[in-house]
Design an enzyme around this catalytic site. Structure first.
Site, PDB file in Angstrom:
ATOM      1  CB  VAL A   1     -57.176   1.517  24.925  1.00  0.00           C
ATOM      2  CG1 VAL A   1     -56.086   2.580  25.082  1.00  0.00           C
ATOM      3  CG2 VAL A   1     -57.303   0.676  26.187  1.00  0.00           C
ATOM      4  CB  CYS A   2     -56.782   4.853  21.595  1.00  0.00           C
ATOM      5  SG  CYS A   2     -56.200   6.119  20.456  1.00  0.00           S
TER       6      CYS A   2
END
Length: 324
Positions: free
Chosen positions: A113-114
């Site tokens: 994520v990210c």
């Protein structure tokens, strides 16, 4: 749903982004709640792990209780690495990198994520893969890890068993996509409704919202943009827009381009395309009705805009991304 629980590991580290962990975690928790309500076994067994067991302070100051990575024995279904301010230090932790590399080899799926993509990249897990991260760090990721095929636009990308996603809330979209892969679209949509998510977004949707980018532009156009977004089928020509602001057409064109970085025609076109994308995905309306509702005037005009800007026809977009 299968009664066998899928094991999910979410890696935490000091200064991790809270929502990168809690967003996906809540999706899996909601899947368990819905399954329990329907008399089914819990489909997921999520755990938060860290280098050492105990409290891990997130970048927001809230602490998470984590198990030790040493307590993880054997294969798991999904390993998720979030991002955050602490990703640099985490990516420099040789022990954590070795663990991630070893655990990834024993996981059916690996996701980030990210900026969590930086840790996976440091572990050599993304070489040769199509990947994405938060739009502000895509160039940095590509420069530091030239073997990666970094894409700047998508919300999330799946390349084989590796999933990467854009910033923060995109982790929720990624988790919903994982649930959809495991148990079908219906349950994923049920979870999205349960979480009051505005839209279960497809991975190919852009990180960049036209309206959001407009909100960062010159404030003098704020009310005009709000009016444009709710009157897409109206006359949005330069004379009409300039008249609403009591400006001459020439002055409006000059100030609008300087304040927003785009021409009025380009802004209108992007707003109409974005609205049509939403309606193609969320409704069963005919393409003709959507073209009229979004102000294109005709199906052919909308088709040409889609092909030019998105490189796909409206019908093909619906077939790929429809939630109906």
């Amino acid at each position: 749903m299968s009664r066998a629980s899928r094991s999910i590991l979410l890696l935490a580290f000091p200064d991790v982004q809270l929502l990168d962990v809690c967003g996906p975690l809540q999706v899996f928790a909601s899947a368990n709640e819905l399954a329990t309500q329907r008399g089914l076994g819990k489909p997921y067994a999520p755990r938060v792990v860290a280098a050492q067991a105990g409290l891990v302070t997130t970048c927001s100051g809230l602490a998470l209780m984590a198990d030790s990575i040493g307590s993880v024995k054997g294969p798991v279904d999904t390993l998720i690495v979030p991002g955050g301010r602490g990703i640099g230090a985490a990516s420099a932790d040789a022990r954590l990198i070795r663990w991630a590399r070893r655990q990834a080899s024993r996981s059916a799926r690996v996701a980030s994520v990210c900026s969590g993509a930086f840790l996976l990249a440091e572990a050599g897990l993304l070489d040769g893969r199509r990947v994405v991260t938060h739009w502000t760090r895509c160039d940095e990721l590509a420069e530091r890890y030239p073997k990666l095929r970094v894409e700047t636009d998508p919300i999330f990308i799946r390349d084989g068993t590796i999933w990467t996603s854009a910033g923060v809330t995109a982790g929720i979209d990624l988790a919903l996509a994982l649930v959809e892969e495991d148990h079908g679209r219906a349950i994923a949509l049920d979870i999205a409704r349960e979480l009051v998510v505005f839209l279960k977004r497809p991975g190919g949707q852009s990180q960049f919202s036209t309206m959001l980018s407009m909100q960062k532009a010159d404030d003098r156009f704020g009310e005009l943009h709000a009016w444009m977004a709710t009157h897409l089928a109206s006359d949005l020509s330069v004379p009409t827009l300039a008249g609403r602001l009591h400006m001459s057409e020439r002055s409006f064109m000059r100030h609008y381009k300087a304040g927003t970085g785009r021409t009025p025609a380009r802004a209108v076109e992007q707003l109409r395309i974005e609205a049509a994308q939403r309606l193609l995905g969320e409704t069963s309306w005919s393409i003709k009705r959507i073209a009229t509702r979004c102000g294109f005037g005709s199906e052919e005009t909308m088709r040409r805009c889609f092909v030019r800007l998105l490189r796909v026809t409206p019908q093909a977009y619906r077939e790929r991304f429809s939630f109906q």
